[in-house]
Design an enzyme around this catalytic site. Structure first.
Site, PDB file in Angstrom:
ATOM      1  N   HIS A 137       0.801  -1.227   0.000  1.00  0.00           N
ATOM      2  CA  HIS A 137       0.000   0.000   0.000  1.00  0.00           C
ATOM      3  C   HIS A 137       0.831   1.272   0.000  1.00  0.00           C
ATOM      4  CE1 HIS A 137       0.531  -0.173   4.433  1.00  0.00           C
ATOM      5  NE2 HIS A 137       0.319   1.138   4.399  1.00  0.00           N
TER       6      HIS A 137
ATOM      7  N   HIS B 100      -1.646  11.157   5.801  1.00  0.00           N
ATOM      8  CA  HIS B 100      -1.647  10.050   6.761  1.00  0.00           C
ATOM      9  C   HIS B 100      -1.045  10.468   8.102  1.00  0.00           C
ATOM     10  CE1 HIS B 100      -1.362   6.129   8.476  1.00  0.00           C
ATOM     11  NE2 HIS B 100      -0.089   5.948   8.232  1.00  0.00           N
TER      12      HIS B 100
ATOM     13  N   HIS C 208       7.487   7.980   8.684  1.00  0.00           N
ATOM     14  CA  HIS C 208       6.179   8.627   8.539  1.00  0.00           C
ATOM     15  C   HIS C 208       6.289  10.129   8.832  1.00  0.00           C
ATOM     16  CE1 HIS C 208       4.722   4.443   8.908  1.00  0.00           C
ATOM     17  NE2 HIS C 208       3.609   4.859   8.357  1.00  0.00           N
TER      18      HIS C 208
HETATM   19  C1  23J Z   1      -0.885   4.120  11.631  1.00  0.00           C
HETATM   20  C2  23J Z   1      -0.139   4.375  12.756  1.00  0.00           C
HETATM   21  C3  23J Z   1       1.177   3.984  12.811  1.00  0.00           C
HETATM   22  C4  23J Z   1       1.740   3.357  11.713  1.00  0.00           C
HETATM   23  C5  23J Z   1       1.001   3.101  10.548  1.00  0.00           C
HETATM   24  C6  23J Z   1      -0.305   3.478  10.532  1.00  0.00           C
HETATM   25  C7  23J Z   1       1.600   2.436   9.355  1.00  0.00           C
HETATM   26  O1  23J Z   1       2.625   1.829   9.408  1.00  0.00           O
HETATM   27  C8  23J Z   1       0.973   2.587   8.031  1.00  0.00           C
HETATM   28  O2  23J Z   1       0.442   1.629   7.457  1.00  0.00           O
HETATM   29  O3  23J Z   1       1.023   3.686   7.507  1.00  0.00           O
HETATM   30  S1  23J Z   1       3.416   2.869  11.798  1.00  0.00           S
HETATM   31 MN    MN Z   2       0.387   2.951   5.634  1.00  0.00          MN
END
Ligand code: 23J
Ligand code: MN
Length: 262
Positions: free
Chosen positions: A77, A83, A212
């Site tokens: 993905h 995000h 991220h």
């Molecule tokens: C939401 C919170 C933390 C993380 C993630 C998602 C992911 O790894 C992602 O799939 O984007 S680390």
């Molecule tokens: Mn992700």
């Protein structure tokens, strides 16, 4: 060569099989591993569900079709800038607003599969990237950078893929400095073969989840659970990683693919 000739030539070479399309996605189904956040976060993304509507039966005599339960961040993905909180203000940071031109680009494949096999908590540093560049050539503006760990070879078993014990999940990823180094080169995005763009233990890094945090701060993209990176050259392939056009989506499962000269 003119752009017209290049595209015409590419078309011929694709048809002749001299440029191959390599599948970089894993299959999506109930077994597909999904992220398990630490217990301090109450909600998790659901497992995939595929429900039959009909298959040439009383519910649909001429046709087969399904409906699905599918989180945005599932399987192979794409992570869009919105995000993460650091990327929240980019109007072009959603799956339906991002610049599609950016997601088709040359890819640098950094093979650290050996290091990852020896140490599941292996962290990629700027020095690792610089020595890779000394051998294979510089990483350039607009390019993708993906880290090969051969994590896809662990298959679709959730426990094997997440590799968690009492101290949490163990999977390789980048250091904060590594992501900053790559962003200084103005890459378009960073991809991994593990469940997310960050290492399993990246919640303990400063800042937590640096891939991220920094990628999306800079309006860049992430790719997770990439498959078959062992079939790509270090340089010379084109990666196509386009998310579904989900309205104000933060990510999407993708059919990632690479164009590779044979
Ligand atoms: C939401 C919170 C933390 C993380 C993630 C998602 C992911 O790894 C992602 O799939 O984007 S680390
Ligand atoms: Mn992700």
């Amino acid at each position: 060569m003119s752009a017209e000739d290049v595209v015409k030539d590419l078309g011929s070479k694709l048809l002749a099989g001299e440029v191959k399309v390599i599948d970089l996605s894993g299959s999506l189904g109930p077994e597909t591993p999904v992220l398990q956040l630490p217990p301090d976060f109450a909600k998790n993304t659901p497992r995939v569900e595929i429900h039959k509507i009909s298959e040439y039966d009383e519910d649909g005599p001429f046709f087969a079709w399904n409906w699905m339960v599918l989180g945005e961040h599932t399987g192979t993905h794409f992570d869009a800038p919105h995000h993460w909180i650091t990327g929240k203000d980019y109007e072009e940071g959603f799956t339906d607003t991002l610049d599609l031109q950016r997601v088709v680009a040359p890819v640098n494949v950094l093979d650290f599969s050996k290091e990852s096999a020896e140490d599941a908590d292996f962290l990629l540093t700027p020095d690792h990237v610089k020595s890779w560049e000394a051998e294979h050539g510089e990483i350039r503006e607009g390019e993708w950078v993906v880290m090969r760990t051969d994590w896809d070879k662990r298959g679709n078993d959730q426990a094997t893929f997440l590799n968690a014990d009492e101290s949490g999940p163990h999977s390789p990823g980048p250091t904060p400095d590594c992501i900053e180094y790559l962003l200084s080169k103005k890459i378009v995005g960073w991809g991994t073969q593990c469940i997310g763009t960050d290492a399993g233990k990246a919640g303990d890094l400063d800042p937590p989840y640096p891939a991220h945090n920094f990628l999306h701060r800079d309006n860049c993209f992430g790719l997770a659970s990439l498959a078959n990176l062992d079939q790509l050259p270090a340089k010379g392939a084109i990666l196509i990683a386009a998310p579904l056009k989900i309205r104000r989506g933060t990510g999407s499962p993708i059919r990632a693919m690479a164009l590779v000269p044979v």
